[in-house]
Design a protein around this motif. Structure first.
Motif, PDB file in Angstrom:
ATOM      1  N   ALA A  66     -25.410 -15.100  27.840  1.00  0.00           N
ATOM      2  CA  ALA A  66     -25.359 -15.244  26.377  1.00  0.00           C
ATOM      3  C   ALA A  66     -26.027 -14.048  25.700  1.00  0.00           C
ATOM      4  O   ALA A  66     -25.520 -13.504  24.710  1.00  0.00           O
ATOM      5  N   LEU A  67     -27.182 -13.630  26.225  1.00  0.00           N
ATOM      6  CA  LEU A  67     -27.881 -12.468  25.654  1.00  0.00           C
ATOM      7  C   LEU A  67     -27.024 -11.210  25.787  1.00  0.00           C
ATOM      8  O   LEU A  67     -26.972 -10.378  24.871  1.00  0.00           O
ATOM      9  N   LEU A 123     -23.727 -11.027  25.992  1.00  0.00           N
ATOM     10  CA  LEU A 123     -22.617 -11.089  25.047  1.00  0.00           C
ATOM     11  C   LEU A 123     -23.103 -10.707  23.650  1.00  0.00           C
ATOM     12  O   LEU A 123     -22.472  -9.913  22.941  1.00  0.00           O
ATOM     13  N   ARG A 178     -21.981  -7.338  21.427  1.00  0.00           N
ATOM     14  CA  ARG A 178     -21.338  -7.454  20.115  1.00  0.00           C
ATOM     15  C   ARG A 178     -22.173  -6.788  19.021  1.00  0.00           C
ATOM     16  O   ARG A 178     -21.626  -6.160  18.112  1.00  0.00           O
ATOM     17  N   TYR A 180     -20.877  -3.530  16.749  1.00  0.00           N
ATOM     18  CA  TYR A 180     -20.872  -3.524  15.277  1.00  0.00           C
ATOM     19  C   TYR A 180     -21.685  -2.345  14.745  1.00  0.00           C
ATOM     20  O   TYR A 180     -21.240  -1.610  13.859  1.00  0.00           O
ATOM     21  N   LYS A 190     -20.381   1.246  14.739  1.00  0.00           N
ATOM     22  CA  LYS A 190     -19.452   1.611  13.662  1.00  0.00           C
ATOM     23  C   LYS A 190     -20.193   2.040  12.393  1.00  0.00           C
ATOM     24  O   LYS A 190     -19.605   2.628  11.494  1.00  0.00           O
ATOM     25  N   ILE A 198     -23.533 -18.313  13.744  1.00  0.00           N
ATOM     26  CA  ILE A 198     -22.810 -17.277  14.503  1.00  0.00           C
ATOM     27  C   ILE A 198     -23.408 -15.912  14.208  1.00  0.00           C
ATOM     28  O   ILE A 198     -23.595 -15.078  15.093  1.00  0.00           O
ATOM     29  N   ASP A 245     -26.430 -15.298  13.288  1.00  0.00           N
ATOM     30  CA  ASP A 245     -27.800 -15.171  13.798  1.00  0.00           C
ATOM     31  C   ASP A 245     -27.815 -14.616  15.211  1.00  0.00           C
ATOM     32  O   ASP A 245     -28.821 -14.062  15.652  1.00  0.00           O
ATOM     33  N   TYR A 246     -26.712 -14.793  15.938  1.00  0.00           N
ATOM     34  CA  TYR A 246     -26.745 -14.473  17.358  1.00  0.00           C
ATOM     35  C   TYR A 246     -25.664 -13.502  17.825  1.00  0.00           C
ATOM     36  O   TYR A 246     -25.970 -12.480  18.418  1.00  0.00           O
ATOM     37  N   VAL A 247     -24.426 -13.867  17.604  1.00  0.00           N
ATOM     38  CA  VAL A 247     -23.364 -13.186  18.350  1.00  0.00           C
ATOM     39  C   VAL A 247     -22.265 -12.576  17.489  1.00  0.00           C
ATOM     40  O   VAL A 247     -21.340 -11.958  18.032  1.00  0.00           O
ATOM     41  N   GLY A 248     -22.339 -12.735  16.156  1.00  0.00           N
ATOM     42  CA  GLY A 248     -21.253 -12.222  15.320  1.00  0.00           C
ATOM     43  C   GLY A 248     -21.128 -10.710  15.466  1.00  0.00           C
ATOM     44  O   GLY A 248     -20.041 -10.167  15.649  1.00  0.00           O
ATOM     45  N   PRO A 301     -22.908  -8.362  13.055  1.00  0.00           N
ATOM     46  CA  PRO A 301     -23.763  -7.875  11.963  1.00  0.00           C
ATOM     47  C   PRO A 301     -25.223  -8.281  12.174  1.00  0.00           C
ATOM     48  O   PRO A 301     -25.507  -9.210  12.928  1.00  0.00           O
ATOM     49  N   ASN A 302     -26.110  -7.586  11.498  1.00  0.00           N
ATOM     50  CA  ASN A 302     -27.536  -7.827  11.691  1.00  0.00           C
ATOM     51  C   ASN A 302     -27.984  -9.128  11.034  1.00  0.00           C
ATOM     52  O   ASN A 302     -27.459  -9.509   9.995  1.00  0.00           O
ATOM     53  N   TRP A 358     -12.551  -4.607  10.318  1.00  0.00           N
ATOM     54  CA  TRP A 358     -11.702  -4.539  11.509  1.00  0.00           C
ATOM     55  C   TRP A 358     -11.673  -5.914  12.181  1.00  0.00           C
ATOM     56  O   TRP A 358     -12.542  -6.755  11.933  1.00  0.00           O
ATOM     57  N   MET A 363     -14.639 -15.813  11.456  1.00  0.00           N
ATOM     58  CA  MET A 363     -14.169 -16.272  12.757  1.00  0.00           C
ATOM     59  C   MET A 363     -12.865 -17.030  12.589  1.00  0.00           C
ATOM     60  O   MET A 363     -12.685 -17.744  11.602  1.00  0.00           O
ATOM     61  N   ALA A 408     -21.972 -19.047  23.433  1.00  0.00           N
ATOM     62  CA  ALA A 408     -23.138 -18.170  23.639  1.00  0.00           C
ATOM     63  C   ALA A 408     -24.142 -18.341  22.496  1.00  0.00           C
ATOM     64  O   ALA A 408     -25.362 -18.359  22.713  1.00  0.00           O
ATOM     65  N   LEU A 415     -28.040 -19.626  22.888  1.00  0.00           N
ATOM     66  CA  LEU A 415     -29.215 -18.893  22.406  1.00  0.00           C
ATOM     67  C   LEU A 415     -29.998 -19.723  21.398  1.00  0.00           C
ATOM     68  O   LEU A 415     -31.238 -19.698  21.377  1.00  0.00           O
TER      69      LEU A 415
END
Lengths: 433, 433
Positions: free
Chosen positions: A87-88, A90, A94, A98, A101, A359, A361-364, A366-367, B109, B396, B407, B411
């Motif tokens: 999970a970490l 992934l 991501r 991001y 870019k 989403i 907060d973790y994996v999207g 963006p910060n 994107w 999403m 994931a 987390l």
């Protein structure tokens, strides 16, 4: 009970004003203590850091053990389950994709008078990242701070993470490892910020410090600002959800609670164009609060600072959203992209019902470090830009100096800055010989 | 006498350290007074501003006369000579052209899991620009602050400029007009900053405040930070010139003096690979100081904080330059572009002998508001970015949520944030039905 507002009510405006200006946080005034700690670390270095760590974290260190060794980090990483590691990874992949870019381009051009102009970006040489210990020691925050720094090209990235009684979250060390962090120190509080800013015998000073922390850490960051760069001082988390009636009320309730569970001072607001839907969501929140693990935190947050606002239409929702300037904004409506072009003051926007804020907060990608307390009106979330700076470039030819130099000399004269003017005129004199 | 250093000398390093850490500015502690002024303006609005303006600027205003009228601005503009107007217009055009190239692009994107990601830039809605009164009332600074704001798209741009005894510099009003400023208030000091940040009956609050000012203005900006955004707090000006012997010593002397004449606390440093050339420049400085109009300012600056450093070669010059991290850096060498790739910590670089720093103060195009006091290690000059903020976007699809949602839930669980996880899992449950 959260507050229920309706824009058609005659007393809406003052009630909304009250909501906007509610003071949600009373920071204890620790500035005097922090000033002393910083002075102590500046004058006595490692010795002061070691004493303060023994006092506050009940941990006896020697200069040689301030940093985690490679073996200790490897050992901690080995404790992390395969699922957590995956999970970490992934998330890290991501977030990296991001932020890559975001890297801005250098630029250079020659204009019509023959002047070559432009700018060049470069990374800060060394950055320090503060990671809180204990409950709020979030591996996701390590990724969100460290990866942009490394993408920006920061050569030396140091982490300070307090380990009260020697306890450390293995996931934090693994997140640091995945992010390419170079040094990890088991120190915390104002003493860690002072050590990063001014350096000690074993810790080289950095140029920029980022990352969240308690009142002592925040006060220390304010104090060292100028000597080093700092990121924003974050306040309690906030979410605004704009939702029409075509949503599952339980999903929206969980989204509201996902901010409320962070902190009793967090704020969750729902704006809807359907009053009945607002009531249903509020009931769903109460139902979830009966069983939620962190109900002792989420409950007071929702009751003290939560709000459900009914609006006439979504344009009105956008206008209110811009006045709130939320950290997180969820748009659970039929045309979220269309609505997002009207909600311009927000740290991060989550579009559509399949994009819960968690989403992001973790994996999207963006910060998740974002402007709070209405500061999205004038500031942005953490990005690679926080670890870069821009140098402007100018090069005149004799021809260019002849074309624009006289105007510079004229303006210098009007500002009574003679040497400014002479530095241009002396060159023009020679060129015109 | 300025200090003369030589890197081949055994005591160079401690002497250079002393130069780096010299405290050039003692800001008076006006924080308590400023806190009172801000409180007064917050609670009494225009009445407080009017009283404080009568007290500090010896000027009696009424609420209706806080702002300059269009007729007053036109009248002032009519007093400006045709030559000054032409010089201001040339400067404004060039500054605008440079800053227009800085506008960052939005980006969006769709990635391999089907998530649509991106960001969008937007301007702050309203900005306030502080312009000092009296001697340091520089029309060039109006252009350098106002034009980036307008290029960024700031809808409402207000200026505060104190007019002691009613005196105003017509060039300041003309510069404001050329820059597209919307409102000009004849108020100054901490009371002006408070009025811009919190608003009064006649002045609407802004979101961001930029511009230089005295100790009261600086303290007020620090205090309102958070309520509004602010730019950097600038210290005394600095220049570093790296020059080989193939330069006119008088040109280099004038370049050094063009910073020294700003302020007794300004700092001018020459680094050269030819000791004799360094001596010749120092003599040229003394000669110019005999007649310079502002010798009473430039002389003490040069004698107290000036330095001439002889190095073995230009690589050593670049290394020292990066430790100094100067606000302004002039590269008067055979290959200035090549050297500039090594001098990475600097606010602005001026390449070659035909690019005196003063060109950049007025007409070059790049901004003259630049990081001082070694902060070029971690920060950049003023730009359109200071008037923009970035909102991140995520959307999403069901497919994307299925791919990365688990994931996120994992987390969230590892961080004991149950509602975060549930907000994802509730959606996945439905999707997997």
């Amino acid at each position: 009970m959260p507050v229920f507002l309706d824009t058609t009510s005659p007393d809406f405006e003052p009630a909304f004003q009250t909501l906007l200006s509610a003071k949600r946080e009373d920071s204890p005034d620790v500035d005097a203590v922090v000033a002393q700690i910083i002075e102590d670390v500046r004058s006595r270095g490692d010795a002061a850091v070691i004493e303060l760590t023994a006092k506050f974290d009940r941990l006896q260190l020697a200069p040689g053990t301030l940093a985690f060794s490679a073996a200790e980090i490897a050992e901690a990483a080995a404790q992390v389950s395969q699922q957590d590691r995956a999970a970490l990874e992934l998330a890290a992949d991501r977030i990296r994709a991001y932020h890559e870019k975001q890297m801005p381009a250098d630029h250079e051009w020659t204009d019509e008078v023959g002047a070559t102009l432009g700018w060049r970006w470069s990374a800060v040489s060394a950055a320090g990242l503060y990671v809180p210990g204990g409950l709020a020691s979030y591996p996701s925050s390590v990724l969100m701070n460290a990866i942009p720094a490394k993408v920006a090209g920061v050569k030396r990235l140091a982490i300070a993470v307090p380990t009260p009684d020697g306890q450390v979250n293995p996931l934090v060390l693994m997140a640091a490892q995945l992010s390419g962090v170079d040094e990890i120190y088991r120190i915390g509080g104002a003493q860690a910020i002072a050590a990063l800013a001014y350096g000690t015998e074993t810790i080289a000073p950095v140029d920029k410090i980022t990352g969240p922390g308690n009142a002592f850490v925040a006060a220390a960051k304010r104090r060292v600002f100028g000597k080093v760069g700092i990121d924003m001082i974050a306040g309690p988390s906030e979410i605004l959800v704009i939702a029409d009636k075509d949503n599952d009320p339980d999903w929206i309730a969980l989204d509201l609670l996902s901010q409320a569970e962070h902190d009793e001072s967090a704020q969750s607001i729902l704006i809807t164009d359907d009053a009945a839907f607002g009531q249903t969501v509020a009931q769903a929140v109460e139902k979830r609060l009966e069983t939620l693990q962190r109900r002792a935190i989420a409950g007071p947050s929702w009751r003290d600072f939560g709000a459900v606002i009914t609006v006439r239409d979504l344009d009105e929702a956008a206008a209110l959203s811009n006045r709130i300037a939320p950290e997180h904004l969820e748009l659970c409506v039929t045309d979220p992209v269309g609505l997002s072009t009207k909600t311009i003051h927000a740290g991060a926007i989550f579009l559509g019902q399949y994009t819960p804020e968690a989403i992001g907060d973790y994996v999207g990608g963006p910060n998740h470090v974002l402007p709070t307390a209405r500061s999205a009106r004038f500031s942005s979330g953490l990005s690679v830009m926080d670890f870069l700076k821009r140098t402007t470039l100018s090069q005149m030819t004799p021809q260019a100096l002849r074309a624009i130099g006289p105007a510079a000399a004229r303006l210098a004269q009007s500002e009574s800055l003679e040497a400014h003017g002479l530095s241009v005129l002396a060159r023009l004199d020679r060129l015109n010989d």
